[in-house]
Design a protein around this motif. Structure first.
Motif, short mmCIF file in Angstrom:
data_model
loop_
_atom_site.label_atom_id
_atom_site.label_comp_id
_atom_site.label_asym_id
_atom_site.label_seq_id
_atom_site.Cartn_x
_atom_site.Cartn_y
_atom_site.Cartn_z
N MET A 1 34.01 38.93 29.17
CA MET A 1 34.82 38.03 30.00
C MET A 1 34.73 36.60 29.47
O MET A 1 35.72 35.89 29.42
N GLU A 2 33.54 36.17 29.03
CA GLU A 2 33.34 34.82 28.56
C GLU A 2 34.15 34.55 27.30
O GLU A 2 34.54 33.43 27.02
N ARG A 3 34.41 35.61 26.49
CA ARG A 3 35.13 35.42 25.24
C ARG A 3 36.63 35.60 25.40
O ARG A 3 37.39 35.43 24.46
N ILE A 4 37.08 35.95 26.59
CA ILE A 4 38.50 36.17 26.85
C ILE A 4 39.12 34.92 27.46
O ILE A 4 38.54 34.31 28.36
N LYS A 5 40.29 34.55 26.97
CA LYS A 5 41.01 33.42 27.55
C LYS A 5 42.39 33.89 28.03
O LYS A 5 42.99 34.77 27.43
N TRP A 6 42.85 33.30 29.12
CA TRP A 6 44.18 33.59 29.65
C TRP A 6 44.98 32.29 29.69
O TRP A 6 44.45 31.22 29.96
N ARG A 7 46.27 32.43 29.43
CA ARG A 7 47.19 31.31 29.59
C ARG A 7 48.37 31.78 30.42
O ARG A 7 48.83 32.92 30.26
N TYR A 8 48.85 30.93 31.31
CA TYR A 8 50.01 31.31 32.11
C TYR A 8 51.01 30.16 32.16
O TYR A 8 50.65 29.00 31.92
N SER A 9 52.26 30.51 32.45
CA SER A 9 53.33 29.52 32.54
C SER A 9 53.35 28.92 33.95
O SER A 9 53.67 29.61 34.92
N GLU A 10 53.00 27.65 34.05
CA GLU A 10 53.00 26.99 35.36
C GLU A 10 54.41 26.97 35.96
O GLU A 10 54.58 27.11 37.18
N LYS A 11 55.43 26.83 35.11
CA LYS A 11 56.81 26.79 35.58
C LYS A 11 57.19 28.10 36.27
O LYS A 11 57.76 28.10 37.37
N ILE A 12 56.86 29.23 35.64
CA ILE A 12 57.22 30.54 36.20
C ILE A 12 56.35 30.85 37.42
O ILE A 12 56.84 31.37 38.42
N VAL A 13 55.08 30.50 37.35
CA VAL A 13 54.18 30.71 38.49
C VAL A 13 54.68 29.94 39.70
O VAL A 13 54.72 30.46 40.82
N ASN A 14 55.07 28.68 39.50
CA ASN A 14 55.59 27.87 40.61
C ASN A 14 56.87 28.47 41.19
O ASN A 14 57.07 28.47 42.41
N TYR A 15 57.73 28.98 40.32
CA TYR A 15 58.97 29.60 40.76
C TYR A 15 58.67 30.82 41.64
O TYR A 15 59.27 31.00 42.71
N SER A 120 39.47 40.95 34.19
CA SER A 120 39.90 39.57 33.91
C SER A 120 41.34 39.36 34.35
O SER A 120 41.70 38.29 34.84
N GLY A 121 42.19 40.38 34.18
CA GLY A 121 43.57 40.27 34.62
C GLY A 121 43.68 40.17 36.13
O GLY A 121 44.47 39.39 36.66
N THR A 122 42.87 40.96 36.83
CA THR A 122 42.86 40.91 38.29
C THR A 122 42.43 39.53 38.77
O THR A 122 42.99 38.97 39.71
N SER A 123 41.45 38.97 38.09
CA SER A 123 40.94 37.65 38.46
C SER A 123 42.00 36.57 38.28
O SER A 123 42.21 35.75 39.17
#
Length: 206
Positions: A1-15, A120-123
């Motif tokens: 988990m410590e070596r995994i990074k996630w990125r998400y689109s704030e624009k789509i999340v806000n929508y 990690s995806g669930t989190s």
């Protein structure tokens, strides 16, 4: 988990959050039956649509063609840099990503996007999306090890225990809707009445 990074689109999340769009996440360890259940639900309920997962791992014989897109690490990094992904897991290979266009096509068609996650995806999804419906597939750990299709990082009893511990920790602090479903490795969980009531509630929410 410590070596995994996630990125998400704030624009789509806000929508998604502003419009209170529901999202379905099927969570569980490798070998717990996520793909089996997700495929069944998509077939039973046309309102549900599994979102294609773009990955740098090699194709498995058991993979469903509509569930995955296979790309190189170089292609993935270009897509990540170009903000192509709504949600992407990277740094530790294999990488996984869900395209903005695929997600928006599902939503614009009046359907509900269906994701399959481990810990990690669930989190990350419970921390970013406010209207997530979670189906947690619980199972016998030895059966999960035997039924896992993951040949890159072959699971162990200990890793399955850790996965469920992490998922439960994520869910503990989540105020959304969660159902726990026991997989006995037969067809019984397909006919679970509480599952179908859960899905119908989510569809009505849409």
């Amino acid at each position: 988990m410590e070596r995994i990074k996630w990125r998400y689109s704030e624009k789509i999340v806000n929508y998604i959050n502003i419009n209170n769009i529901p999202v379905l996440a099927v969570a569980g360890a490798t070998g717990s039956g996520k793909s089996t259940l997700a495929s069944y639900l998509e077939l039973q309920y046309p309102k549900l649509k599994i979102i294609r997962n773009y990955t740098t791992r090699t194709k498995r014989n058991t993979d469903c063609e509509t569930h995955f897109g296979y790309i190189s690490e170089c292609e993935f990094c270009k897509m990540l840099k170009g903000d192509t992904f709504f949600l992407a897991r990277y740094q530790e290979p294999p990488f996984y990503g869900y395209r903005n266009s695929d997600l928006l096509n599902i939503i614009n068609a009046g359907q509900i996007p269906l994701f399959m996650f481990r810990y990690s995806g669930t989190s990350i999804i419970t921390k970013t999306i406010k209207n997530v419906y979670i189906i947690l597939i619980e199972c016998d750990y030895e059966n999960a090890v035997m039924n896992s299709r993951d040949i890159v990082t072959a699971p162990t009893f200990e890793s399955i225990v850790k996965t469920y511990s992490s998922i439960n920790e994520s869910i503990k602090s989540y105020n959304g809707k969660v159902i726990r479903l026991k997989n006995l490795y037969d067809s019984s969980f397909f006919s679970d009445e509480s599952l179908h009531n859960f899905i119908k509630e989510m569809i009505n929410d849409r």
